[in-house]
Design a protein around this motif. Structure first.
Motif, mmCIF file in Angstrom:
data_model
loop_
_atom_site.group_PDB
_atom_site.id
_atom_site.type_symbol
_atom_site.label_atom_id
_atom_site.label_comp_id
_atom_site.label_asym_id
_atom_site.label_seq_id
_atom_site.Cartn_x
_atom_site.Cartn_y
_atom_site.Cartn_z
ATOM 1 N N VAL A 190 0.848 -1.200 0.000
ATOM 2 C CA VAL A 190 0.000 0.000 0.000
ATOM 3 C C VAL A 190 0.879 1.244 0.000
ATOM 4 O O VAL A 190 0.646 2.192 -0.765
ATOM 5 N N PHE A 191 1.918 1.257 0.830
ATOM 6 C CA PHE A 191 2.833 2.391 0.876
ATOM 7 C C PHE A 191 3.582 2.545 -0.449
ATOM 8 O O PHE A 191 3.813 3.663 -0.911
ATOM 9 N N GLU A 192 3.958 1.423 -1.072
ATOM 10 C CA GLU A 192 4.621 1.477 -2.379
ATOM 11 C C GLU A 192 3.704 2.088 -3.431
ATOM 12 O O GLU A 192 4.134 2.925 -4.224
ATOM 13 N N SER A 193 2.449 1.693 -3.420
ATOM 14 C CA SER A 193 1.489 2.225 -4.392
ATOM 15 C C SER A 193 1.277 3.722 -4.200
ATOM 16 O O SER A 193 1.206 4.469 -5.171
ATOM 17 N N ILE A 194 1.179 4.155 -2.961
ATOM 18 C CA ILE A 194 0.998 5.580 -2.685
ATOM 19 C C ILE A 194 2.204 6.371 -3.176
ATOM 20 O O ILE A 194 2.055 7.438 -3.794
ATOM 21 N N ALA A 195 3.410 5.859 -2.959
ATOM 22 C CA ALA A 195 4.620 6.546 -3.419
ATOM 23 C C ALA A 195 4.686 6.594 -4.946
ATOM 24 O O ALA A 195 5.061 7.614 -5.527
ATOM 25 N N GLU A 196 4.299 5.513 -5.624
ATOM 26 C CA GLU A 196 4.301 5.492 -7.082
ATOM 27 C C GLU A 196 3.290 6.493 -7.649
ATOM 28 O O GLU A 196 3.564 7.165 -8.641
ATOM 29 N N ILE A 197 2.139 6.589 -7.019
ATOM 30 C CA ILE A 197 1.142 7.571 -7.448
ATOM 31 C C ILE A 197 1.679 8.983 -7.241
ATOM 32 O O ILE A 197 1.472 9.866 -8.080
ATOM 33 N N SER A 198 2.388 9.200 -6.149
ATOM 34 C CA SER A 198 2.961 10.516 -5.859
ATOM 35 C C SER A 198 3.981 10.922 -6.917
ATOM 36 O O SER A 198 4.057 12.095 -7.288
ATOM 37 N N ILE A 199 4.760 9.958 -7.409
ATOM 38 C CA ILE A 199 5.734 10.261 -8.466
ATOM 39 C C ILE A 199 5.002 10.748 -9.710
ATOM 40 O O ILE A 199 5.421 11.707 -10.366
ATOM 41 N N GLY A 200 3.887 10.123 -10.041
ATOM 42 C CA GLY A 200 3.102 10.531 -11.202
ATOM 43 C C GLY A 200 2.487 11.911 -11.055
ATOM 44 O O GLY A 200 2.182 12.569 -12.052
ATOM 45 N N ASP A 201 2.311 12.374 -9.817
ATOM 46 C CA ASP A 201 1.729 13.691 -9.577
ATOM 47 C C ASP A 201 2.705 14.836 -9.817
ATOM 48 O O ASP A 201 2.288 15.973 -10.025
ATOM 49 N N ILE A 202 3.997 14.549 -9.753
ATOM 50 C CA ILE A 202 5.008 15.593 -9.914
ATOM 51 C C ILE A 202 5.356 15.720 -11.389
ATOM 52 O O ILE A 202 5.709 14.740 -12.049
ATOM 53 N N GLU A 203 5.286 16.940 -11.894
ATOM 54 C CA GLU A 203 5.420 17.198 -13.331
ATOM 55 C C GLU A 203 6.779 16.785 -13.899
ATOM 56 O O GLU A 203 6.854 16.197 -14.968
ATOM 57 N N ASN A 204 7.866 17.078 -13.202
ATOM 58 C CA ASN A 204 9.201 16.849 -13.755
ATOM 59 C C ASN A 204 9.845 15.544 -13.307
ATOM 60 O O ASN A 204 11.006 15.298 -13.595
ATOM 61 N N ALA A 205 9.106 14.695 -12.598
ATOM 62 C CA ALA A 205 9.651 13.428 -12.113
ATOM 63 C C ALA A 205 9.081 12.269 -12.915
ATOM 64 O O ALA A 205 7.898 12.234 -13.229
ATOM 65 N N VAL A 206 9.943 11.305 -13.237
ATOM 66 C CA VAL A 206 9.538 10.100 -13.958
ATOM 67 C C VAL A 206 10.086 8.905 -13.187
ATOM 68 O O VAL A 206 11.276 8.861 -12.855
ATOM 69 N N ALA A 207 9.234 7.943 -12.891
ATOM 70 C CA ALA A 207 9.671 6.755 -12.158
ATOM 71 C C ALA A 207 10.608 5.920 -13.023
ATOM 72 O O ALA A 207 10.409 5.784 -14.233
ATOM 73 N N VAL A 208 11.627 5.365 -12.407
ATOM 74 C CA VAL A 208 12.536 4.456 -13.102
ATOM 75 C C VAL A 208 11.751 3.183 -13.402
ATOM 76 O O VAL A 208 10.955 2.719 -12.590
ATOM 77 N N LYS A 209 11.976 2.619 -14.573
ATOM 78 C CA LYS A 209 11.237 1.418 -14.952
ATOM 79 C C LYS A 209 11.623 0.238 -14.071
ATOM 80 O O LYS A 209 12.782 0.049 -13.720
ATOM 81 N N GLU A 210 10.609 -0.553 -13.751
ATOM 82 C CA GLU A 210 10.825 -1.727 -12.913
ATOM 83 C C GLU A 210 11.499 -2.819 -13.728
ATOM 84 O O GLU A 210 11.125 -3.087 -14.869
ATOM 85 N N THR A 211 12.512 -3.435 -13.132
ATOM 86 C CA THR A 211 13.189 -4.556 -13.775
ATOM 87 C C THR A 211 13.003 -5.786 -12.888
ATOM 88 O O THR A 211 12.393 -5.717 -11.829
ATOM 89 N N ARG A 212 13.558 -6.873 -13.345
ATOM 90 C CA ARG A 212 13.448 -8.100 -12.576
ATOM 91 C C ARG A 212 14.160 -7.985 -11.228
ATOM 92 O O ARG A 212 13.791 -8.613 -10.258
ATOM 93 N N PHE A 213 15.197 -7.141 -11.175
ATOM 94 C CA PHE A 213 16.023 -7.052 -9.979
ATOM 95 C C PHE A 213 15.790 -5.809 -9.136
ATOM 96 O O PHE A 213 16.309 -5.718 -8.030
ATOM 97 N N SER A 214 15.074 -4.830 -9.653
ATOM 98 C CA SER A 214 14.867 -3.608 -8.878
ATOM 99 C C SER A 214 13.491 -3.012 -9.140
ATOM 100 O O SER A 214 12.916 -3.190 -10.209
ATOM 101 N N LYS A 215 12.998 -2.299 -8.143
ATOM 102 C CA LYS A 215 11.731 -1.595 -8.235
ATOM 103 C C LYS A 215 11.997 -0.105 -8.087
ATOM 104 O O LYS A 215 12.961 0.287 -7.425
ATOM 105 N N PRO A 216 11.135 0.741 -8.650
ATOM 106 C CA PRO A 216 11.354 2.178 -8.497
ATOM 107 C C PRO A 216 11.094 2.668 -7.068
ATOM 108 O O PRO A 216 11.645 3.659 -6.649
ATOM 109 N N VAL A 217 10.271 1.952 -6.322
ATOM 110 C CA VAL A 217 9.954 2.344 -4.946
ATOM 111 C C VAL A 217 10.164 1.137 -4.033
ATOM 112 O O VAL A 217 9.694 0.044 -4.327
ATOM 113 N N SER A 218 10.877 1.361 -2.941
ATOM 114 C CA SER A 218 11.029 0.298 -1.955
ATOM 115 C C SER A 218 10.617 0.835 -0.584
ATOM 116 O O SER A 218 10.838 2.004 -0.268
#
Length: 103
Positions: free
Chosen positions: A18-46
């Protein structure tokens, strides 16, 4: 994370996702920020919960030409405020790592 101790009706708890989802949504709310793409070994939010403290780390890219410091600070505040508003739980530490630029 247990928000309310067990009583006669049960207990209230929130999953880390739930906290990860809230943080990912927050990244989308900021105009100049783009989340790093999720890979098999890493996530944009931990999210880590250590001794009852909520630790959030977000990896982002900043759009080319934007102020990096202002964007990271704005995102840090947005994640903290959204988690507090949506769950009532205060994050102890919100870290924003800028990994590159989006052109």
């Amino acid at each position: 994370v247990i928000l309310d101790k067990k009583n006669e009706n049960g207990m209230i708890a929130i999953n880390k996702s739930v906290f990860e989802s809230i943080a990912e949504i927050s990244i989308g709310d900021i105009e100049n920020a783009v989340a790093v793409k999720e890979t098999r070994f890493s996530k944009p939010v931990s999210v880590k919960i250590d001794k009852g403290e909520l630790l959030v780390t977000a990896d982002i890219k900043v759009k080319y030409g934007a102020n990096v410091n202002a964007t990271a600070e704005l995102l840090q505040n947005k994640i903290y405020e959204n988690i507090l508003f949506m769950t009532g739980y205060k994050a102890s530490d919100v870290t924003v790592n800028v990994t590159g630029f989006e052109i």
